[in-house]
Design a protein around this motif. Structure first.
Motif, PDB file in Angstrom:
ATOM      1  N   LEU A 164      29.807  -0.569  20.483  1.00  0.00           N
ATOM      2  CA  LEU A 164      31.072  -0.145  21.065  1.00  0.00           C
ATOM      3  C   LEU A 164      30.900   1.204  21.753  1.00  0.00           C
ATOM      4  CD1 LEU A 164      33.654  -0.987  18.247  1.00  0.00           C
ATOM      5  CD2 LEU A 164      33.327  -2.193  20.411  1.00  0.00           C
ATOM      6  N   LYS A 165      31.312   1.268  23.004  1.00  0.00           N
ATOM      7  CA  LYS A 165      31.299   2.528  23.751  1.00  0.00           C
ATOM      8  C   LYS A 165      32.667   3.191  23.613  1.00  0.00           C
ATOM      9  CE  LYS A 165      31.026   4.291  28.500  1.00  0.00           C
ATOM     10  NZ  LYS A 165      30.855   3.904  29.928  1.00  0.00           N
ATOM     11  N   HIS A 166      32.643   4.458  23.242  1.00  0.00           N
ATOM     12  CA  HIS A 166      33.889   5.202  23.110  1.00  0.00           C
ATOM     13  C   HIS A 166      34.424   5.593  24.477  1.00  0.00           C
ATOM     14  CE1 HIS A 166      36.060   9.168  22.144  1.00  0.00           C
ATOM     15  NE2 HIS A 166      36.866   8.169  21.830  1.00  0.00           N
ATOM     16  N   VAL A 167      35.712   5.395  24.672  1.00  0.00           N
ATOM     17  CA  VAL A 167      36.410   5.859  25.877  1.00  0.00           C
ATOM     18  C   VAL A 167      37.141   7.140  25.497  1.00  0.00           C
ATOM     19  CG1 VAL A 167      38.147   5.313  27.616  1.00  0.00           C
ATOM     20  CG2 VAL A 167      36.669   3.492  26.706  1.00  0.00           C
ATOM     21  N   GLY A 168      36.801   8.255  26.147  1.00  0.00           N
ATOM     22  CA  GLY A 168      37.284   9.560  25.722  1.00  0.00           C
ATOM     23  C   GLY A 168      38.714   9.875  26.097  1.00  0.00           C
ATOM     24  N   ILE A 169      39.624   9.010  25.729  1.00  0.00           N
ATOM     25  CA  ILE A 169      41.061   9.225  25.930  1.00  0.00           C
ATOM     26  C   ILE A 169      41.689   9.274  24.544  1.00  0.00           C
ATOM     27  CG2 ILE A 169      43.189   8.240  26.887  1.00  0.00           C
ATOM     28  CD1 ILE A 169      41.276   6.769  28.910  1.00  0.00           C
ATOM     29  N   TYR A 170      42.404  10.359  24.241  1.00  0.00           N
ATOM     30  CA  TYR A 170      42.911  10.582  22.889  1.00  0.00           C
ATOM     31  C   TYR A 170      44.425  10.665  22.865  1.00  0.00           C
ATOM     32  CZ  TYR A 170      38.127  12.006  21.772  1.00  0.00           C
ATOM     33  OH  TYR A 170      36.767  12.037  21.593  1.00  0.00           O
ATOM     34  N   ALA A 171      45.001  10.072  21.825  1.00  0.00           N
ATOM     35  CA  ALA A 171      46.423  10.244  21.543  1.00  0.00           C
ATOM     36  C   ALA A 171      46.544  11.055  20.261  1.00  0.00           C
ATOM     37  CB  ALA A 171      47.112   8.887  21.387  1.00  0.00           C
ATOM     38  N   PHE A 172      47.385  12.088  20.287  1.00  0.00           N
ATOM     39  CA  PHE A 172      47.574  12.979  19.147  1.00  0.00           C
ATOM     40  C   PHE A 172      49.049  13.071  18.775  1.00  0.00           C
ATOM     41  CE2 PHE A 172      43.769  14.811  21.135  1.00  0.00           C
ATOM     42  CZ  PHE A 172      42.968  15.144  20.057  1.00  0.00           C
TER      43      PHE A 172
END
Length: 244
Positions: A164-172
């Motif tokens: 799995l490749k991480h997509v660097g979009i974050y929800a906080f």
């Protein structure tokens, strides 16, 4: 709950000069990102350190907050921009990620009802060996066990899930974002140069949502060429979600 998408963008970058203003099919990269986020129908804020970046989206219905150039990360830029702005759930949408999908944005916001932080991952076998691509492994509930630039997990046999490749979009959630930027960089974070490891080392759960959509950030001239090739199918996918 007040929702907000914040796009951090600084002019200087290490690998691609003035990256936010690089033209992709005749349009600045940052404009692709802002327009994509606006198509989700939510409120969008641009956090930038440069007037030229703001000028590239001046005609769009996006709020602009200017931030210091010396902030250490995009996450710090997002937190700085939110100091005087009301928002309970916040998505940090990277300013070099021109692909935006309304359904994934909605899923990220929804995940914050149960988790303090959420992010995305995609299946991408080609990314497995590249240190430039971050990989992630999950527990049974699809919260992150670890992120790494190394090829994880070790693939002794084929898997339906990994790599799995991480997509660097974050929800906080707002409160965890504001705490996060106060913490000192952690040991693993410094070793891997991955700020999300600061959260894991503090015991913060990160929900990882799997997406079948195409994502590719822009860091090099080669990335620009690849992104341009994918834009036609992307625009076809997102056109029905355009703002009224």
């Amino acid at each position: 709950m007040k929702r907000l998408i914040v796009i951090p963008s600084r002019l200087n970058s290490t690998r691609l000069r003035e990256k936010p203003l690089c033209l992709i099919k005749g349009k600045p990269l940052i404009r692709w990102v802002v327009e994509g986020c606006l198509r989700t129908g939510g409120d969008v804020l641009l956090a930038t350190d440069n007037e030229r970046i703001a000028e590239a989206v001046r005609d769009l219905p996006v709020k602009v907050v200017f931030t210091p150039s010396d902030l250490p990360s995009g996450t710090d830029r997002v937190a700085y921009a939110l100091r005087d702005i009301e928002a309970d759930f916040v998505i940090n949408y990277q300013g070099d990620e021109p692909f935006v999908y309304k359904e994934d944005v909605e899923r990220l916001f929804l995940a914050l009802e149960d988790f303090p932080v959420a992010t995305l991952a995609i299946q991408d076998p080609e990314a497995y060996q590249s240190p430039a691509c971050v990989k992630v492994v999950l527990d049974k509930d699809h919260t992150a066990l670890y992120f790494s630039r190394s090829p994880i997990p070790y693939m002794r046999e084929p898997s339906e899930l990994y790599p799995l490749k991480h997509v660097g979009i974050y929800a906080f959630r707002r409160e965890i974002l504001m705490e996060f930027v106060k913490w000192e960089p952690s040991t693993l974070e410094k070793l891997e140069s991955l700020e999300q490891l600061r959260l894991l080392e503090r015991g913060v759960k990160i929900k990882v949502l799997l997406s079948s959509n195409y994502y590719h950030g822009v860091d090099t001239e080669e990335d620009i060429k690849l992104v341009e090739e994918k834009l036609i199918s992307y625009l076809s996918h997102t056109a029905p979600s355009s703002r009224d």
